[in-house]
Scaffold this motif. Sequence first.
Motif, PDB file in Angstrom:
ATOM      1  N   VAL A   1       0.858  -1.188   0.000  1.00 49.05           N
ATOM      2  CA  VAL A   1       0.000   0.000   0.000  1.00 49.05           C
ATOM      3  C   VAL A   1       0.891   1.232   0.000  1.00 49.05           C
ATOM      4  O   VAL A   1       1.899   1.276   0.720  1.00 49.05           O
ATOM      5  N   LEU A   2       0.534   2.225  -0.791  1.00 48.30           N
ATOM      6  CA  LEU A   2       1.144   3.541  -0.684  1.00 48.30           C
ATOM      7  C   LEU A   2       0.070   4.496  -0.191  1.00 48.30           C
ATOM      8  O   LEU A   2      -0.973   4.659  -0.838  1.00 48.30           O
ATOM      9  N   ALA A   3       0.315   5.125   0.962  1.00 54.21           N
ATOM     10  CA  ALA A   3      -0.616   6.095   1.543  1.00 54.21           C
ATOM     11  C   ALA A   3      -0.035   7.487   1.361  1.00 54.21           C
ATOM     12  O   ALA A   3       1.127   7.732   1.707  1.00 54.21           O
ATOM     13  N   ILE A   4      -0.833   8.422   0.837  1.00 55.64           N
ATOM     14  CA  ILE A   4      -0.288   9.700   0.402  1.00 55.64           C
ATOM     15  C   ILE A   4      -1.316  10.808   0.584  1.00 55.64           C
ATOM     16  O   ILE A   4      -2.520  10.590   0.403  1.00 55.64           O
ATOM     17  N   PRO A   5      -0.887  12.017   0.977  1.00 52.66           N
ATOM     18  CA  PRO A   5      -1.829  13.140   1.025  1.00 52.66           C
ATOM     19  C   PRO A   5      -2.273  13.518  -0.385  1.00 52.66           C
ATOM     20  O   PRO A   5      -1.502  13.398  -1.339  1.00 52.66           O
ATOM     21  N   VAL A   6      -3.492  14.010  -0.502  1.00 57.85           N
ATOM     22  CA  VAL A   6      -4.007  14.415  -1.805  1.00 57.85           C
ATOM     23  C   VAL A   6      -4.604  15.811  -1.714  1.00 57.85           C
ATOM     24  O   VAL A   6      -5.527  16.047  -0.917  1.00 57.85           O
ATOM     25  N   GLY A   7      -4.055  16.719  -2.518  1.00 55.97           N
ATOM     26  CA  GLY A   7      -4.589  18.064  -2.650  1.00 55.97           C
ATOM     27  C   GLY A   7      -4.901  18.334  -4.104  1.00 55.97           C
ATOM     28  O   GLY A   7      -5.989  18.046  -4.585  1.00 55.97           O
ATOM     29  N   ASN A   8      -3.895  18.839  -4.837  1.00 55.73           N
ATOM     30  CA  ASN A   8      -4.076  19.057  -6.272  1.00 55.73           C
ATOM     31  C   ASN A   8      -3.939  17.761  -7.068  1.00 55.73           C
ATOM     32  O   ASN A   8      -4.185  17.724  -8.264  1.00 55.73           O
ATOM     33  N   ALA A   9      -3.495  16.688  -6.388  1.00 58.06           N
ATOM     34  CA  ALA A   9      -3.528  15.305  -6.891  1.00 58.06           C
ATOM     35  C   ALA A   9      -2.448  14.964  -7.903  1.00 58.06           C
ATOM     36  O   ALA A   9      -2.461  13.880  -8.474  1.00 58.06           O
ATOM     37  N   GLY A  10      -1.477  15.844  -8.102  1.00 57.93           N
ATOM     38  CA  GLY A  10      -0.384  15.503  -8.996  1.00 57.93           C
ATOM     39  C   GLY A  10       0.496  14.400  -8.450  1.00 57.93           C
ATOM     40  O   GLY A  10       1.015  13.567  -9.207  1.00 57.93           O
ATOM     41  N   ASN A  11       0.668  14.360  -7.112  1.00 59.28           N
ATOM     42  CA  ASN A  11       1.615  13.406  -6.546  1.00 59.28           C
ATOM     43  C   ASN A  11       1.103  11.969  -6.590  1.00 59.28           C
ATOM     44  O   ASN A  11       1.846  11.049  -6.914  1.00 59.28           O
TER      45      ASN A  11
ATOM     46  N   GLY B   1      -6.086  11.750 -13.424  1.00 52.93           N
ATOM     47  CA  GLY B   1      -4.959  10.891 -13.087  1.00 52.93           C
ATOM     48  C   GLY B   1      -5.101  10.271 -11.713  1.00 52.93           C
ATOM     49  O   GLY B   1      -4.768   9.091 -11.496  1.00 52.93           O
ATOM     50  N   ALA B   2      -5.603  11.043 -10.746  1.00 51.70           N
ATOM     51  CA  ALA B   2      -5.772  10.528  -9.390  1.00 51.70           C
ATOM     52  C   ALA B   2      -6.862   9.470  -9.322  1.00 51.70           C
ATOM     53  O   ALA B   2      -6.703   8.422  -8.672  1.00 51.70           O
ATOM     54  N   VAL B   3      -7.988   9.729  -9.988  1.00 54.38           N
ATOM     55  CA  VAL B   3      -9.078   8.756 -10.005  1.00 54.38           C
ATOM     56  C   VAL B   3      -8.611   7.454 -10.662  1.00 54.38           C
ATOM     57  O   VAL B   3      -8.912   6.354 -10.179  1.00 54.38           O
ATOM     58  N   ALA B   4      -7.842   7.585 -11.745  1.00 51.07           N
ATOM     59  CA  ALA B   4      -7.328   6.391 -12.411  1.00 51.07           C
ATOM     60  C   ALA B   4      -6.373   5.621 -11.503  1.00 51.07           C
ATOM     61  O   ALA B   4      -6.408   4.378 -11.457  1.00 51.07           O
ATOM     62  N   ALA B   5      -5.518   6.329 -10.768  1.00 49.26           N
ATOM     63  CA  ALA B   5      -4.577   5.659  -9.867  1.00 49.26           C
ATOM     64  C   ALA B   5      -5.308   4.851  -8.805  1.00 49.26           C
ATOM     65  O   ALA B   5      -4.949   3.694  -8.511  1.00 49.26           O
ATOM     66  N   ALA B   6      -6.341   5.444  -8.223  1.00 50.60           N
ATOM     67  CA  ALA B   6      -7.101   4.734  -7.191  1.00 50.60           C
ATOM     68  C   ALA B   6      -7.849   3.548  -7.785  1.00 50.60           C
ATOM     69  O   ALA B   6      -7.825   2.436  -7.234  1.00 50.60           O
ATOM     70  N   ARG B   7      -8.491   3.758  -8.926  1.00 47.81           N
ATOM     71  CA  ARG B   7      -9.290   2.688  -9.536  1.00 47.81           C
ATOM     72  C   ARG B   7      -8.421   1.538 -10.020  1.00 47.81           C
ATOM     73  O   ARG B   7      -8.695   0.362  -9.730  1.00 47.81           O
ATOM     74  N   GLU B   8      -7.356   1.854 -10.752  1.00 46.17           N
ATOM     75  CA  GLU B   8      -6.531   0.805 -11.339  1.00 46.17           C
ATOM     76  C   GLU B   8      -5.762   0.017 -10.277  1.00 46.17           C
ATOM     77  O   GLU B   8      -5.442  -1.165 -10.484  1.00 46.17           O
ATOM     78  N   SER B   9      -5.455   0.661  -9.153  1.00 42.85           N
ATOM     79  CA  SER B   9      -4.674  -0.018  -8.110  1.00 42.85           C
ATOM     80  C   SER B   9      -5.542  -0.763  -7.105  1.00 42.85           C
ATOM     81  O   SER B   9      -5.020  -1.506  -6.261  1.00 42.85           O
ATOM     82  N   GLY B  10      -6.850  -0.551  -7.169  1.00 41.27           N
ATOM     83  CA  GLY B  10      -7.726  -1.143  -6.154  1.00 41.27           C
ATOM     84  C   GLY B  10      -7.703  -0.375  -4.858  1.00 41.27           C
ATOM     85  O   GLY B  10      -8.069  -0.914  -3.799  1.00 41.27           O
ATOM     86  N   GLY B  11      -7.309   0.902  -4.915  1.00 43.14           N
ATOM     87  CA  GLY B  11      -7.255   1.746  -3.729  1.00 43.14           C
ATOM     88  C   GLY B  11      -8.471   2.632  -3.605  1.00 43.14           C
ATOM     89  O   GLY B  11      -9.576   2.253  -3.988  1.00 43.14           O
ATOM     90  N   GLY B  12      -8.267   3.844  -3.075  1.00 44.44           N
ATOM     91  CA  GLY B  12      -9.390   4.752  -2.899  1.00 44.44           C
ATOM     92  C   GLY B  12      -8.985   5.983  -2.126  1.00 44.44           C
ATOM     93  O   GLY B  12      -7.802   6.196  -1.817  1.00 44.44           O
ATOM     94  N   PHE B  13      -9.988   6.813  -1.801  1.00 46.06           N
ATOM     95  CA  PHE B  13      -9.771   8.069  -1.093  1.00 46.06           C
ATOM     96  C   PHE B  13     -10.565   8.076   0.207  1.00 46.06           C
ATOM     97  O   PHE B  13     -11.681   7.556   0.268  1.00 46.06           O
ATOM     98  N   GLU B  14      -9.980   8.680   1.233  1.00 45.34           N
ATOM     99  CA  GLU B  14     -10.660   8.864   2.508  1.00 45.34           C
ATOM    100  C   GLU B  14     -10.344  10.245   3.049  1.00 45.34           C
ATOM    101  O   GLU B  14      -9.365  10.882   2.642  1.00 45.34           O
ATOM    102  N   ALA B  15     -11.181  10.707   3.989  1.00 47.05           N
ATOM    103  CA  ALA B  15     -10.999  12.023   4.594  1.00 47.05           C
ATOM    104  C   ALA B  15     -10.675  11.881   6.080  1.00 47.05           C
ATOM    105  O   ALA B  15     -11.140  10.948   6.749  1.00 47.05           O
ATOM    106  N   VAL B  16      -9.877  12.816   6.572  1.00 45.69           N
ATOM    107  CA  VAL B  16      -9.569  12.902   8.002  1.00 45.69           C
ATOM    108  C   VAL B  16      -9.822  14.332   8.456  1.00 45.69           C
ATOM    109  O   VAL B  16      -9.683  15.280   7.678  1.00 45.69           O
TER     110      VAL B  16
END
Length: 360
Positions: free
Chosen positions: A184-194, A254-269
């Motif tokens: 798993v790679l866990a990463i902050p997401v703002g403008n989503a380039g990273n 690009g961010a949506v594709a990364a989450a979908r293709e990897s089987g990951g997703g987004f969450e909020a804190v």
Amino acid sequence: MASSPWRGVIEEYRPYLPVTPRTPLVTLLEGATPLLRAPRLMRHLPGVDLHLKYEGQNPTGSFKDRGMTLAMSKALEEGSRAVLCASTGNTAAAAAAYARRAGMPCFVVVPAGGIAVGKLVQAMAHGARVVPVEGSFDEALRIVRDAAPRLRLTLVNSVNPFRIEGQKTGAFEICDALGRAPDVLAIPVGNAGNITAYWRGFVQYQGAGRVSTLPKMWGFQAAGAAPFVLGHPVDRPETIASAIRIGRPASWDGAVAAARESGGGFEAVTDEELLAARRLLAAEEGVFVEPSSAAPIAGLLKRAREGRLPPGAPLIVCVLTGHGLKDPESVLRTERRPEAVPATPEALEQAVDEVLAVRG
């Protein structure tokens, strides 16, 4: 035998980057940031093998340097007369430093009152022309995207494809250090380039036969600025984490594709969870980050509380995107300043006893 000195991400990963022998090298020897195992934090995350990719050790204190070395090198190759960006702070600091290294003027548009003082000072120190605007980062980005072609300036935000190409080298370094991709790679997401860039890097390394598996990409946003979690843009994003206070991410697809293709997703804190995670990270592992960088730690802690960590002792890497000195004011808003004591051995002894008594 001594190992070869680090040459910066372009030279180290040249075969994987869109450069030619004619591309000038604009570098501050970015990259080669630590990948730290986190044994004390792991006590809060049962069954996880946790590592921290500490991007705060880059030359200007954030991951933005990886993309800026390539964007600035290509701007110089193309004969650009100056560079322009919108920023919540880290892009401004990196653009200003690398533009100075390249010998080019740099113009930075920031939301008035919406940039941490540490980042503003960096941009100013490197001689950038800082233009505060009465609006959000999203409005600032809209302005520079419109103005750059008319003013014949090179835009160095993450909509510049060379920024993403440079930032993907973080994924290469993680794989090189581990000898594999993390689970798993866990990463902050703002403008989503990273998150877009890291996924590209992992996929490219797998295609080159350097790794055999790919990680799930978990992107963590602040609850007040969570367009990916909500599924739509946020008009008035609000969070203490200024680096991810973005409601209309430029790298949405690009961010949506990364989450979908990897089987990951987004969450909020929440902001409270961000600040608690940052405090824990500093106290347990000696790693000081700006609030946005604590998002993946906060997210993992939340998953642990809710019993949602994956089974099987997964290897998880958290990308910590920026140094804590980027935003010192956020610490002073939540921590009490130390009070002066008499200049005597007895006063010092009392202070020491108070701390050691608490620790038992």
